[in-house]
Structure formats: structure tokens, C-alpha cells
Design an enzyme around this catalytic site. Structure first.
Site, PDB file in Angstrom:
ATOM      1  N   LYS A  26       0.835  -1.208   0.000  1.00 22.50           N
ATOM      2  CA  LYS A  26       0.000   0.000   0.000  1.00 22.50           C
ATOM      3  C   LYS A  26       0.864   1.250   0.000  1.00 22.50           C
ATOM      4  O   LYS A  26       0.567   2.234  -0.683  1.00 22.50           O
ATOM      5  CB  LYS A  26      -0.913   0.017   1.227  1.00 22.50           C
ATOM      6  CG  LYS A  26      -2.078  -0.947   1.179  1.00 22.50           C
ATOM      7  CD  LYS A  26      -2.970  -0.742   2.392  1.00 22.50           C
ATOM      8  CE  LYS A  26      -4.139  -1.700   2.400  1.00 22.50           C
ATOM      9  NZ  LYS A  26      -5.042  -1.475   3.551  1.00 22.50           N
ATOM     10  N   GLU A  53      -5.668  -1.101  16.551  1.00 26.07           N
ATOM     11  CA  GLU A  53      -6.508  -2.257  16.283  1.00 26.07           C
ATOM     12  C   GLU A  53      -7.681  -1.824  15.404  1.00 26.07           C
ATOM     13  O   GLU A  53      -8.354  -0.832  15.687  1.00 26.07           O
ATOM     14  CB  GLU A  53      -7.032  -2.854  17.588  1.00 26.07           C
ATOM     15  CG  GLU A  53      -7.838  -4.121  17.391  1.00 26.07           C
ATOM     16  CD  GLU A  53      -8.339  -4.707  18.694  1.00 26.07           C
ATOM     17  OE1 GLU A  53      -9.043  -5.726  18.646  1.00 26.07           O
ATOM     18  OE2 GLU A  53      -8.023  -4.137  19.768  1.00 26.07           O
ATOM     19  N   ASP A  82      -8.285   1.848   3.906  1.00 25.62           N
ATOM     20  CA  ASP A  82      -8.775   0.529   4.285  1.00 25.62           C
ATOM     21  C   ASP A  82      -9.429  -0.051   3.051  1.00 25.62           C
ATOM     22  O   ASP A  82     -10.285   0.603   2.428  1.00 25.62           O
ATOM     23  CB  ASP A  82      -9.766   0.566   5.448  1.00 25.62           C
ATOM     24  CG  ASP A  82      -9.897  -0.811   6.086  1.00 25.62           C
ATOM     25  OD1 ASP A  82      -8.871  -1.349   6.557  1.00 25.62           O
ATOM     26  OD2 ASP A  82     -11.001  -1.370   6.093  1.00 25.62           O
ATOM     27  N   SER A  83      -8.989  -1.216   2.674  1.00 30.89           N
ATOM     28  CA  SER A  83      -9.451  -1.783   1.416  1.00 30.89           C
ATOM     29  C   SER A  83      -9.587  -3.279   1.552  1.00 30.89           C
ATOM     30  O   SER A  83      -9.058  -3.891   2.484  1.00 30.89           O
ATOM     31  CB  SER A  83      -8.479  -1.433   0.284  1.00 30.89           C
ATOM     32  OG  SER A  83      -7.159  -1.833   0.619  1.00 30.89           O
ATOM     33  N   GLY A 170      -1.384  -9.070  -1.702  1.00 30.04           N
ATOM     34  CA  GLY A 170      -2.707  -9.474  -1.251  1.00 30.04           C
ATOM     35  C   GLY A 170      -3.351 -10.472  -2.201  1.00 30.04           C
ATOM     36  O   GLY A 170      -2.738 -11.461  -2.617  1.00 30.04           O
ATOM     37  N   LYS A 192      -1.315  -1.357 -13.379  1.00 24.94           N
ATOM     38  CA  LYS A 192      -2.236  -1.632 -12.272  1.00 24.94           C
ATOM     39  C   LYS A 192      -2.492  -0.351 -11.479  1.00 24.94           C
ATOM     40  O   LYS A 192      -3.622  -0.071 -11.069  1.00 24.94           O
ATOM     41  CB  LYS A 192      -1.664  -2.707 -11.351  1.00 24.94           C
ATOM     42  CG  LYS A 192      -2.607  -3.036 -10.179  1.00 24.94           C
ATOM     43  CD  LYS A 192      -1.865  -3.541  -8.968  1.00 24.94           C
ATOM     44  CE  LYS A 192      -2.807  -3.565  -7.769  1.00 24.94           C
ATOM     45  NZ  LYS A 192      -2.144  -3.889  -6.512  1.00 24.94           N
ATOM     46  N   HIS A 197      -8.583   0.083  -7.589  1.00 25.32           N
ATOM     47  CA  HIS A 197      -9.545   0.729  -6.700  1.00 25.32           C
ATOM     48  C   HIS A 197      -8.930   1.870  -5.910  1.00 25.32           C
ATOM     49  O   HIS A 197      -9.569   2.900  -5.684  1.00 25.32           O
ATOM     50  CB  HIS A 197     -10.136  -0.316  -5.743  1.00 25.32           C
ATOM     51  CG  HIS A 197      -9.114  -1.209  -5.105  1.00 25.32           C
ATOM     52  ND1 HIS A 197      -8.253  -2.009  -5.845  1.00 25.32           N
ATOM     53  CD2 HIS A 197      -8.801  -1.452  -3.807  1.00 25.32           C
ATOM     54  CE1 HIS A 197      -7.463  -2.676  -5.018  1.00 25.32           C
ATOM     55  NE2 HIS A 197      -7.763  -2.352  -3.802  1.00 25.32           N
ATOM     56  N   ARG A 198      -7.675   1.706  -5.517  1.00 23.84           N
ATOM     57  CA  ARG A 198      -7.010   2.759  -4.746  1.00 23.84           C
ATOM     58  C   ARG A 198      -6.790   3.994  -5.619  1.00 23.84           C
ATOM     59  O   ARG A 198      -6.943   5.126  -5.161  1.00 23.84           O
ATOM     60  CB  ARG A 198      -5.690   2.219  -4.186  1.00 23.84           C
ATOM     61  CG  ARG A 198      -5.062   3.077  -3.115  1.00 23.84           C
ATOM     62  CD  ARG A 198      -3.999   2.305  -2.341  1.00 23.84           C
ATOM     63  NE  ARG A 198      -4.587   1.225  -1.560  1.00 23.84           N
ATOM     64  CZ  ARG A 198      -4.477  -0.083  -1.847  1.00 23.84           C
ATOM     65  NH1 ARG A 198      -3.768  -0.465  -2.898  1.00 23.84           N
ATOM     66  NH2 ARG A 198      -5.044  -0.986  -1.090  1.00 23.84           N
TER      67      ARG A 198
END
Length: 210
Positions: A26, A53, A82-83, A170, A192, A197-198
Site C-alpha cells: 500500500k 486495532e 482501508d481496502s 494481497g 495496475k 480501486h485505490r
């Protein structure tokens, strides 16, 4: 009666932004997306900030708590992502628990194990099960005073087995975006980077805050 004007999105000022992630994949993607915007990106790991957490039940909630924690501890604006992978036939799982599916007994993460778990659950549903899936990325930009802005991106596609390609990270080796025959892990980084999505969430982020 006239409607109240929408609240303006807060602009990003200054030249330093904390990237609230310890995930090397990321971090590489977000740093590349930020290049050319005059921003120095420093990671939470480089600042020795702890990983909070992730107790949220949505991508937005988890992104927000990570961004707020980094902004509070660093005194700087912080961007968190967050993905996850959402599989239609699995009712959206692994979703916000995407990383949990990769956890091993020793606390490390094994993404081949995670992909195998997705495949096993699909196989249990029968040979005709839909393999439709999508990736979601939610970016949260937080300031030390607690203000937060959110941006979301999504890319639809399908899952293949066995995994293909050794790029990406991932679940990339089992995800083929619509309009292509390659998995994300078979694509060159720059390709990519332009279509995931990012990147789609980041386009909204850049348009809003710069």
C-alpha cells in the site's frame, strides 16, 4: 425553502503527509500516487507509530480510526486506506476482514493461504457458483483537530484459480478486473496503478483537497 449549501471539503495545506500504513505494498502505491503533488509522504512505520486495532465494521470506519490515530500522534495530517476484496457469492466476504483471512497461527500474514480460503469456500458452493468480486478502497484524510474527509474507489471483476502472476500483493494474483484477461498480479506496476480501486479513490482525493 432553499437547501443549505454543502459544506466545503477542507483543503490540504503544508508539505508533509503521514501515510498511516505499515503495509509495504500500500505504501508503494500511495507514494507513487502522491508523486508530483509537492507532498513529502512519511509512513507511520518511519515515525515509529503503532498500528491501531482495526475494530471498525466498515472500510470507512477502519480507515478513519487509522488516520485519526496517526494524525493525533504525529501532529500532522494523515492519510489512511482501508481496502479489501468482496466476493459476491460469499455475501461480501472477506470484505473488511480481508487481512484476517491471511492470518497464521504465529500472527504473520500468508496471502496464498488467504486466497486458498476464498477458493475453498467457493468450491463448497458448487461448480456453477458465481466468481464475481470487487475490490473497494476507502481513503480517510484526518487532521490533528479531528476533522476527517473520506474518498472511495471500486473496481469490479472476477476470481480465477490457480493464482497467476508475481507482482502486486494481497489477493491480486486471483483477481481479474473487467475488461482484461490478466490478474492484477500479471500487470506491470504502472498499469495496475492507473486502474485499481485505490487509484480511483485517489482521483477523488486529489480533485477535492489540492
Amino acid at each position: 425553502m432553499s437547501q443549505p449549501a454543502p459544506q466545503a471539503i477542507r483543503k490540504l495545506t503544508g508539505d508533509t503527509l503521514v501515510l498511516a500504513t505499515h503495509n509495504a505494498g500500500k505504501l508503494r502505491e500511495i507514494r507513487a500516487l502522491l508523486s508530483g503533488h509537492g507532498i513529502k509522504a512519511v509512513s507511520a512505520a518511519e515515525l515509529d507509530l503503532p498500528e491501531p486495532e482495526e475494530t471498525g465494521t466498515t472500510f470507512m470506519a477502519n480507515a478513519e480510526l487509522k488516520a485519526l490515530a496517526a494524525a493525533d500522534l504525529s501532529g500532522l495530517p494523515a492519510l489512511a486506506d482501508d481496502s479489501g476484496l468482496c466476493v459476491d457469492a460469499l455475501n461480501g466476504d472477506p470484505g473488511v476482514y480481508t487481512a484476517n483471512w491471511a492470518e497464521t497461527a504465529d500472527g504473520s500474514r500468508d496471502w496464498m493461504l488467504a486466497m486458498g480460503r476464498v477458493q475453498e469456500k467457493l468450491e463448497a458452493l458448487g461448480p456453477d457458483v458465481s466468481r464475481a468480486a470487487h475490490f473497494v478502497a476507502t481513503l480517510a484524510l484526518a487532521w490533528p483537530d479531528g476533522h476527517v474527509e473520506w474518498f472511495e474507489g471500486r473496481v469490479d471483476g472476477g476470481l480465477v484459480w490457480p493464482p497467476r502472476g508475481d507482482a502486486g500483493f494481497g489477493y491480486d494474483p486471483m483477481f481479474v478486473p473487467h475488461g482484461d484477461t490478466r490478474t492484477f498480479a500479471e500487470m506491470p506496476f504502472d498499469e495496475k496503478q492507473a486502474n485499481n480501486h485505490r487509484a480511483r479513490a485517489f482521483e477523488k482525493f486529489v480533485a477535492a483537497v489540492f
